[in-house]
Design an enzyme around this catalytic site. Sequence first.
Site, PDB file in Angstrom:
ATOM      1  N   ARG A  98      55.884  16.215 -21.820  1.00  0.00           N
ATOM      2  CA  ARG A  98      54.614  16.105 -22.540  1.00  0.00           C
ATOM      3  C   ARG A  98      54.893  15.554 -23.937  1.00  0.00           C
ATOM      4  O   ARG A  98      55.677  16.140 -24.691  1.00  0.00           O
ATOM      5  CB  ARG A  98      53.932  17.482 -22.627  1.00  0.00           C
ATOM      6  CG  ARG A  98      52.673  17.426 -23.455  1.00  0.00           C
ATOM      7  CD  ARG A  98      51.906  18.741 -23.533  1.00  0.00           C
ATOM      8  NE  ARG A  98      50.830  18.512 -24.477  1.00  0.00           N
ATOM      9  CZ  ARG A  98      50.551  19.258 -25.539  1.00  0.00           C
ATOM     10  NH1 ARG A  98      51.218  20.368 -25.774  1.00  0.00           N
ATOM     11  NH2 ARG A  98      49.587  18.935 -26.355  1.00  0.00           N
ATOM     12  N   HIS A 143      47.385  14.450 -31.137  1.00  0.00           N
ATOM     13  CA  HIS A 143      48.065  15.654 -31.609  1.00  0.00           C
ATOM     14  C   HIS A 143      48.065  15.594 -33.140  1.00  0.00           C
ATOM     15  O   HIS A 143      49.098  15.454 -33.780  1.00  0.00           O
ATOM     16  CB  HIS A 143      49.482  15.734 -31.025  1.00  0.00           C
ATOM     17  CG  HIS A 143      50.087  17.097 -31.030  1.00  0.00           C
ATOM     18  ND1 HIS A 143      50.543  17.729 -29.892  1.00  0.00           N
ATOM     19  CD2 HIS A 143      50.333  17.980 -32.040  1.00  0.00           C
ATOM     20  CE1 HIS A 143      51.043  18.924 -30.196  1.00  0.00           C
ATOM     21  NE2 HIS A 143      50.929  19.096 -31.508  1.00  0.00           N
ATOM     22  N   GLU A 188      44.896  21.439 -29.376  1.00  0.00           N
ATOM     23  CA  GLU A 188      44.552  22.551 -30.272  1.00  0.00           C
ATOM     24  C   GLU A 188      43.548  22.169 -31.353  1.00  0.00           C
ATOM     25  O   GLU A 188      43.859  22.189 -32.558  1.00  0.00           O
ATOM     26  CB  GLU A 188      45.818  23.111 -30.919  1.00  0.00           C
ATOM     27  CG  GLU A 188      46.840  23.596 -29.925  1.00  0.00           C
ATOM     28  CD  GLU A 188      48.014  24.321 -30.571  1.00  0.00           C
ATOM     29  OE1 GLU A 188      48.062  24.380 -31.806  1.00  0.00           O
ATOM     30  OE2 GLU A 188      48.863  24.830 -29.843  1.00  0.00           O
ATOM     31  N   ASN A 330      47.990  26.390 -24.523  1.00  0.00           N
ATOM     32  CA  ASN A 330      49.133  26.627 -25.425  1.00  0.00           C
ATOM     33  C   ASN A 330      49.058  28.068 -25.908  1.00  0.00           C
ATOM     34  O   ASN A 330      48.004  28.503 -26.382  1.00  0.00           O
ATOM     35  CB  ASN A 330      49.058  25.738 -26.668  1.00  0.00           C
ATOM     36  CG  ASN A 330      49.382  24.287 -26.386  1.00  0.00           C
ATOM     37  OD1 ASN A 330      49.622  23.898 -25.251  1.00  0.00           O
ATOM     38  ND2 ASN A 330      49.390  23.486 -27.438  1.00  0.00           N
ATOM     39  N   TYR A 332      51.683  31.380 -27.740  1.00  0.00           N
ATOM     40  CA  TYR A 332      53.014  31.769 -28.203  1.00  0.00           C
ATOM     41  C   TYR A 332      53.198  33.268 -28.402  1.00  0.00           C
ATOM     42  O   TYR A 332      54.288  33.780 -28.276  1.00  0.00           O
ATOM     43  CB  TYR A 332      53.311  31.087 -29.546  1.00  0.00           C
ATOM     44  CG  TYR A 332      53.579  29.601 -29.461  1.00  0.00           C
ATOM     45  CD1 TYR A 332      52.548  28.676 -29.383  1.00  0.00           C
ATOM     46  CD2 TYR A 332      54.886  29.124 -29.457  1.00  0.00           C
ATOM     47  CE1 TYR A 332      52.794  27.321 -29.310  1.00  0.00           C
ATOM     48  CE2 TYR A 332      55.144  27.760 -29.389  1.00  0.00           C
ATOM     49  CZ  TYR A 332      54.104  26.865 -29.318  1.00  0.00           C
ATOM     50  OH  TYR A 332      54.366  25.520 -29.240  1.00  0.00           O
ATOM     51  N   GLU A 399      52.255  24.501 -23.795  1.00  0.00           N
ATOM     52  CA  GLU A 399      53.213  24.841 -24.867  1.00  0.00           C
ATOM     53  C   GLU A 399      53.472  26.331 -24.849  1.00  0.00           C
ATOM     54  O   GLU A 399      52.535  27.135 -24.708  1.00  0.00           O
ATOM     55  CB  GLU A 399      52.667  24.518 -26.266  1.00  0.00           C
ATOM     56  CG  GLU A 399      52.858  23.108 -26.695  1.00  0.00           C
ATOM     57  CD  GLU A 399      52.373  22.866 -28.120  1.00  0.00           C
ATOM     58  OE1 GLU A 399      52.625  23.732 -29.006  1.00  0.00           O
ATOM     59  OE2 GLU A 399      51.751  21.829 -28.342  1.00  0.00           O
TER      60      GLU A 399
HETATM   61  C1  BGC Z   1      51.476  22.931 -32.040  1.00  0.00           C
HETATM   62  C2  BGC Z   1      52.829  22.298 -32.228  1.00  0.00           C
HETATM   63  C3  BGC Z   1      53.706  23.184 -33.086  1.00  0.00           C
HETATM   64  C4  BGC Z   1      53.837  24.535 -32.422  1.00  0.00           C
HETATM   65  C5  BGC Z   1      54.769  25.505 -33.123  1.00  0.00           C
HETATM   66  C6  BGC Z   1      51.545  24.414 -31.791  1.00  0.00           C
HETATM   67  O1  BGC Z   1      50.423  25.020 -32.357  1.00  0.00           O
HETATM   68  O2  BGC Z   1      50.779  22.270 -31.018  1.00  0.00           O
HETATM   69  O3  BGC Z   1      52.649  21.032 -32.774  1.00  0.00           O
HETATM   70  O4  BGC Z   1      54.941  22.613 -33.331  1.00  0.00           O
HETATM   71  O5  BGC Z   1      52.580  25.120 -32.374  1.00  0.00           O
HETATM   72  O6  BGC Z   1      54.370  25.757 -34.427  1.00  0.00           O
END
Ligand code: BGC
Length: 495
Positions: A98, A143, A188, A330, A332, A399
């Site tokens: 990607r 992006h 995002e 995405n 985290y 992501e």
């Molecule tokens: C973004 C990336 C970024 C990652 C880690 C995501 O919100 O799409 O561009 O590097 O977070 O911070």
Amino acid sequence: MKSRALLLLSLHILSRTTGEPINKKFPENFIFGTATAAYQVEGGWQDDGKGENIWDYFTHTYPDRIANGENGDVACDSYHKYLEDVDLLKNLGANFYRFSFSWARILPTGKADQVNQAGVDYYKNLISALKSNGIEPFVTLYHWDLPKPLEDIGGWLNETLVEYFADYARLSFTLFGDDVKNWMTFNEADQFCQVGYGYGAFPPGIRQDGIDDYLCGHTVLKAHAKAYHIYDEEFRATQNGRVSMVVDTEWYEPASDSDQDKEAADRKLQFTFGWFANAIYHPDGNYPQVMIDRIADRSQKEGFSKSRLPEFTPEEVDYIKGTFDFFSLNTYSTNLAEWSDDYAIGNPGWDADTSVTTYQDGSWNSSASSWLKVVPWGMRKLLNWINENYDHPEIVITENGFSDHGELDDQGRINYYTEYLSAILQAILEDGVNVTGYTAWGLLDNFQWLNGYTEKFGIYQVNFDDPDRPRTPKASTEFLKKVIATKCLVDVCED
Ligand code: BGC
């Protein structure tokens, strides 16, 4: 699902998403890849006719706003080293890659009347190198790096951008659509709308919280839908690809068992994720009702004659609804969410409209990013929540990843991937969520926006002190390579 069943599922998830990795295999057709974005890796910021974009302008004009005054002028130099990047992906055994197009590299002014052939050739060459190594290109059109001339006419606050984006999307489908079968329009939007036009920390640096962020989002949703319909009407029959829009969120867990905190957690999800996901992915379309109601109510009390959240006409709701072929997610980390009465009327803003306090548990494992704690059960809960709330879509995780300080023996990252992939596997095998792909962010250590090069997310290390930007595999490269080859997180998986 009834709330009692949901509660039981939650407890079950919480208790199971810890400890040993799951010893079952990912489904046969599950795909693994890794990701980057143009401004974060390409460099070559003014090479061969590329136009200036808002991140070029912002980092050069306000270096004090970026850690160590850094920028993406050279970054990983992937503009020149893309063949090496493809070798890294090949070594990894990635099924897909990607990456994003730099709009201003293809259209230096952002407008379709001037096409930069060198930019087109760059992406043609990258795509052809990927394809000849059996790696599927997954392309994000936007992006965050808007061509500067389009910001000069108001950026995403100007609805004309719907047309400019549509032209850029059509050109991209025309030029690359024979080879690219997976498109993502935007990455995002909540981040670049809210942080760019609301908080003002990202370019363009506008601070009209609770006003311009919503206007930006409104334009972006229309632009996405238009690009989707263009694909549908003009390209799908011959190219047979898929289009989606990447929406991001963390999981928000109620801070307590109280009904207020449960409501607050849901509201936070709706304001962050539902803001973009609802209009596209929810069977009802439009913004989440809680956003519509709260913003209208607060706006009226603040003295506005109408809601600060723009309205879609019923025709627009229908036009945007369902404009996806798969769900791009995405995510985290996780936050705890608490009801808050602290947001008095009179100071408009997205946070005030949401009225939720969030924080993280001090006992959760940390990363190099203040916001990123390792909470794998949040991933499983989020996947279940999306599955329930958005009518069981096919989900591709576009992501997910972990930051550290760049060490080669990156055990923290291996641990993160192991635990998050385990949680995903449980969501698939035990909860029946249709997750079909996983994207590790990122392929390379890269430019982390306001944090410059201080946080490292790559599975390959990049030495930014060396003009040649050499890449070195980390321990996590070997780990992921094995996972991709065996579709298994442990030494031997049950069949
Ligand atoms: C973004 C990336 C970024 C990652 C880690 C995501 O919100 O799409 O561009 O590097 O977070 O911070």
